[in-house]
Scaffold this motif. Structure first.
Motif, PDB file in Angstrom:
ATOM      1  N   GLN A 157     -40.290  23.748 -16.752  1.00 45.34           N
ATOM      2  CA  GLN A 157     -39.244  24.597 -17.326  1.00 45.34           C
ATOM      3  C   GLN A 157     -37.857  24.013 -17.107  1.00 45.34           C
ATOM      4  OE1 GLN A 157     -39.707  28.624 -15.957  1.00 45.34           O
ATOM      5  NE2 GLN A 157     -41.371  29.027 -17.396  1.00 45.34           N
ATOM      6  N   VAL A 158     -37.610  23.413 -15.957  1.00 46.57           N
ATOM      7  CA  VAL A 158     -36.307  22.788 -15.705  1.00 46.57           C
ATOM      8  C   VAL A 158     -36.080  21.629 -16.671  1.00 46.57           C
ATOM      9  CG1 VAL A 158     -35.044  21.362 -14.031  1.00 46.57           C
ATOM     10  CG2 VAL A 158     -36.079  23.503 -13.310  1.00 46.57           C
ATOM     11  N   ILE A 159     -37.083  20.809 -16.876  1.00 48.79           N
ATOM     12  CA  ILE A 159     -36.953  19.686 -17.807  1.00 48.79           C
ATOM     13  C   ILE A 159     -36.695  20.193 -19.223  1.00 48.79           C
ATOM     14  CG2 ILE A 159     -38.171  17.724 -18.842  1.00 48.79           C
ATOM     15  CD1 ILE A 159     -37.236  17.313 -15.937  1.00 48.79           C
ATOM     16  N   LEU A 160     -37.424  21.232 -19.650  1.00 49.99           N
ATOM     17  CA  LEU A 160     -37.207  21.796 -20.984  1.00 49.99           C
ATOM     18  C   LEU A 160     -35.791  22.351 -21.127  1.00 49.99           C
ATOM     19  CD1 LEU A 160     -40.603  23.620 -21.642  1.00 49.99           C
ATOM     20  CD2 LEU A 160     -39.747  21.563 -22.755  1.00 49.99           C
ATOM     21  N   GLN A 161     -35.292  23.001 -20.085  1.00 51.47           N
ATOM     22  CA  GLN A 161     -33.933  23.534 -20.156  1.00 51.47           C
ATOM     23  C   GLN A 161     -32.909  22.419 -20.224  1.00 51.47           C
ATOM     24  OE1 GLN A 161     -33.217  26.380 -17.067  1.00 51.47           O
ATOM     25  NE2 GLN A 161     -34.745  27.793 -17.850  1.00 51.47           N
ATOM     26  N   PHE A 162     -33.106  21.361 -19.462  1.00 52.59           N
ATOM     27  CA  PHE A 162     -32.170  20.234 -19.515  1.00 52.59           C
ATOM     28  C   PHE A 162     -32.105  19.645 -20.922  1.00 52.59           C
ATOM     29  CE2 PHE A 162     -32.378  18.882 -14.799  1.00 52.59           C
ATOM     30  CZ  PHE A 162     -31.343  19.731 -14.507  1.00 52.59           C
ATOM     31  N   MET A 185     -41.288  28.432 -22.691  1.00 50.27           N
ATOM     32  CA  MET A 185     -40.874  28.782 -21.329  1.00 50.27           C
ATOM     33  C   MET A 185     -41.281  30.211 -20.970  1.00 50.27           C
ATOM     34  SD  MET A 185     -37.320  26.730 -20.656  1.00 50.27           S
ATOM     35  CE  MET A 185     -36.348  27.799 -21.651  1.00 50.27           C
ATOM     36  N   ILE A 186     -41.201  31.130 -21.919  1.00 58.59           N
ATOM     37  CA  ILE A 186     -41.663  32.500 -21.676  1.00 58.59           C
ATOM     38  C   ILE A 186     -43.170  32.502 -21.421  1.00 58.59           C
ATOM     39  CG2 ILE A 186     -41.980  34.776 -22.762  1.00 58.59           C
ATOM     40  CD1 ILE A 186     -39.151  34.289 -21.830  1.00 58.59           C
ATOM     41  N   PHE A 187     -43.908  31.715 -22.196  1.00 61.55           N
ATOM     42  CA  PHE A 187     -45.362  31.612 -22.002  1.00 61.55           C
ATOM     43  C   PHE A 187     -45.686  31.051 -20.620  1.00 61.55           C
ATOM     44  CE2 PHE A 187     -49.377  29.219 -22.542  1.00 61.55           C
ATOM     45  CZ  PHE A 187     -50.210  30.298 -22.814  1.00 61.55           C
ATOM     46  N   LEU A 188     -44.965  30.022 -20.177  1.00 64.30           N
ATOM     47  CA  LEU A 188     -45.190  29.459 -18.840  1.00 64.30           C
ATOM     48  C   LEU A 188     -44.877  30.487 -17.753  1.00 64.30           C
ATOM     49  CD1 LEU A 188     -43.739  25.844 -19.273  1.00 64.30           C
ATOM     50  CD2 LEU A 188     -46.138  26.546 -19.223  1.00 64.30           C
ATOM     51  N   THR A 189     -43.855  31.313 -17.983  1.00 65.66           N
ATOM     52  CA  THR A 189     -43.524  32.366 -17.019  1.00 65.66           C
ATOM     53  C   THR A 189     -44.640  33.403 -16.955  1.00 65.66           C
ATOM     54  OG1 THR A 189     -41.178  32.035 -17.462  1.00 65.66           O
ATOM     55  CG2 THR A 189     -41.801  34.102 -16.407  1.00 65.66           C
ATOM     56  N   PHE A 190     -45.208  33.775 -18.107  1.00 63.86           N
ATOM     57  CA  PHE A 190     -46.336  34.709 -18.112  1.00 63.86           C
ATOM     58  C   PHE A 190     -47.536  34.123 -17.375  1.00 63.86           C
ATOM     59  CE2 PHE A 190     -44.750  36.949 -22.150  1.00 63.86           C
ATOM     60  CZ  PHE A 190     -44.108  37.924 -21.399  1.00 63.86           C
ATOM     61  N   ILE A 191     -47.782  32.840 -17.542  1.00 61.63           N
ATOM     62  CA  ILE A 191     -48.883  32.192 -16.819  1.00 61.63           C
ATOM     63  C   ILE A 191     -48.643  32.278 -15.317  1.00 61.63           C
ATOM     64  CG2 ILE A 191     -49.972  29.957 -16.316  1.00 61.63           C
ATOM     65  CD1 ILE A 191     -49.662  29.253 -19.260  1.00 61.63           C
ATOM     66  N   ALA A 192     -47.411  32.007 -14.889  1.00 57.27           N
ATOM     67  CA  ALA A 192     -47.092  32.070 -13.462  1.00 57.27           C
ATOM     68  C   ALA A 192     -47.281  33.482 -12.918  1.00 57.27           C
ATOM     69  CB  ALA A 192     -45.664  31.597 -13.231  1.00 57.27           C
ATOM     70  N   LEU A 227     -49.557  27.811  -5.517  1.00 57.50           N
ATOM     71  CA  LEU A 227     -48.262  27.232  -5.152  1.00 57.50           C
ATOM     72  C   LEU A 227     -47.978  25.898  -5.848  1.00 57.50           C
ATOM     73  CD1 LEU A 227     -45.782  27.871  -3.494  1.00 57.50           C
ATOM     74  CD2 LEU A 227     -46.810  26.647  -1.587  1.00 57.50           C
ATOM     75  N   PRO A 228     -48.881  24.927  -5.830  1.00 56.12           N
ATOM     76  CA  PRO A 228     -48.592  23.683  -6.567  1.00 56.12           C
ATOM     77  C   PRO A 228     -48.453  23.902  -8.077  1.00 56.12           C
ATOM     78  CG  PRO A 228     -50.422  23.337  -5.062  1.00 56.12           C
ATOM     79  CD  PRO A 228     -50.119  24.796  -5.056  1.00 56.12           C
ATOM     80  N   LEU A 229     -49.254  24.812  -8.648  1.00 56.38           N
ATOM     81  CA  LEU A 229     -49.137  25.083 -10.076  1.00 56.38           C
ATOM     82  C   LEU A 229     -47.810  25.762 -10.412  1.00 56.38           C
ATOM     83  CD1 LEU A 229     -52.762  26.172 -11.032  1.00 56.38           C
ATOM     84  CD2 LEU A 229     -51.576  24.063 -11.612  1.00 56.38           C
ATOM     85  N   LEU A 230     -47.344  26.666  -9.547  1.00 51.77           N
ATOM     86  CA  LEU A 230     -46.043  27.306  -9.765  1.00 51.77           C
ATOM     87  C   LEU A 230     -44.917  26.279  -9.705  1.00 51.77           C
ATOM     88  CD1 LEU A 230     -46.272  30.662  -7.773  1.00 51.77           C
ATOM     89  CD2 LEU A 230     -46.326  30.325 -10.234  1.00 51.77           C
ATOM     90  N   ILE A 231     -45.003  25.367  -8.769  1.00 50.41           N
ATOM     91  CA  ILE A 231     -43.983  24.321  -8.669  1.00 50.41           C
ATOM     92  C   ILE A 231     -44.013  23.425  -9.905  1.00 50.41           C
ATOM     93  CG2 ILE A 231     -43.288  22.267  -7.368  1.00 50.41           C
ATOM     94  CD1 ILE A 231     -44.147  23.789  -4.825  1.00 50.41           C
ATOM     95  N   LEU A 232     -45.195  23.091 -10.375  1.00 54.49           N
ATOM     96  CA  LEU A 232     -45.319  22.274 -11.585  1.00 54.49           C
ATOM     97  C   LEU A 232     -44.753  22.999 -12.808  1.00 54.49           C
ATOM     98  CD1 LEU A 232     -46.468  19.698 -12.956  1.00 54.49           C
ATOM     99  CD2 LEU A 232     -48.540  21.049 -13.372  1.00 54.49           C
ATOM    100  N   LEU A 233     -45.089  24.287 -12.966  1.00 55.36           N
ATOM    101  CA  LEU A 233     -44.561  25.056 -14.092  1.00 55.36           C
ATOM    102  C   LEU A 233     -43.035  25.173 -14.023  1.00 55.36           C
ATOM    103  CD1 LEU A 233     -47.213  27.917 -14.404  1.00 55.36           C
ATOM    104  CD2 LEU A 233     -46.904  25.947 -15.895  1.00 55.36           C
ATOM    105  N   ALA A 234     -42.510  25.361 -12.818  1.00 51.80           N
ATOM    106  CA  ALA A 234     -41.053  25.444 -12.665  1.00 51.80           C
ATOM    107  C   ALA A 234     -40.399  24.110 -13.015  1.00 51.80           C
ATOM    108  CB  ALA A 234     -40.703  25.851 -11.232  1.00 51.80           C
TER     109      ALA A 234
END
Length: 139
Positions: free
Chosen positions: A91-96, A60-67, A81-88
Motif C-alpha cells: 500500500q505504501v508503494i502504491l500511494q507513492f 488498496m481498499i481491497f488489501l485493507t479488507f484482507i488485512a 503479522l508478516p502478511l500485514l507488514i507485506l500488505l502495508a
C-alpha cells in the motif's frame, strides 16, 4: 503644455494609452491558439491517470479488507503479522507511485530520499529485532 496620451498610475509607473486597434493586434499576437488535438491528447491522459488512481484506490481498499479479515478470523500471529507488514508495504508503494505522482518524470531526487528513508527504517527495524530476540547484547 502639449496634450499627450501618457498618464502616471503612480509616481514611478508611466502608462501610455493605446488605441483599440493596436491593443487588439497586441493581444492577437500573444494569445495562445486553441489546439484541438492537444486538448484531446491532454484529456485522454488525464482520464487515464484518473482511472489509474481510482483503480489503485480500490486495490488498496481491497488489501485493507484482507488485512481486517485475517485479523478478524483469528489466524495465527506468526502468519498474520508478516502478511500485514507485506500488505502495508504494498500500500505504501502504491500511494507513492499513484497518489504522490512518483511515476511521473522529474521526481528523481524525491525517489532517492524515499528509498534512503525506507532503507534506514528497515535497518533500524532489523537491528531492533536482532537486539530484542536474537542477540544478547548484555552478556
Amino acid at each position: 503644455m502639449a496634450k499627450t496620451n501618457e498618464h502616471y498610475v503612480s509616481e514611478h509607473v508611466k502608462v501610455r494609452e493605446v488605441g483599440a486597434v493596436e491593443t487588439h493586434e497586441v493581444h492577437q499576437a500573444h494569445a495562445p491558439r486553441f489546439n484541438r488535438a492537444r486538448f484531446d491528447y491532454d484529456r485522454r491522459n488525464r482520464t487515464l491517470e484518473m482511472r489509474q488512481q481510482v483503480t489503485t484506490f480500490a486495490v488498496m481498499i481491497f488489501l485493507t479488507f484482507i488485512a481486517f479479515g485475517m485479523v478478524a478470523a483469528g489466524l495465527d500471529k506468526a502468519v498474520v503479522l508478516p502478511l500485514l507488514i507485506l500488505l502495508a508495504f504494498v500500500q505504501v508503494i502504491l500511494q507513492f507511485f499513484y497518489f504522490m505522482h512518483m511515476s511521473h518524470d522529474g521526481h528523481g531526487v524525491a525517489k532517492i530520499f524515499m528509498i534512503s528513508g525506507i532503507f534506514l527504517a528497515l535497518s533500524f527495524v532489523v537491528m531492533a529485532l536482532y537486539l530484542t530476540w536474537l542477540g544478547d547484547p548484555l552478556k
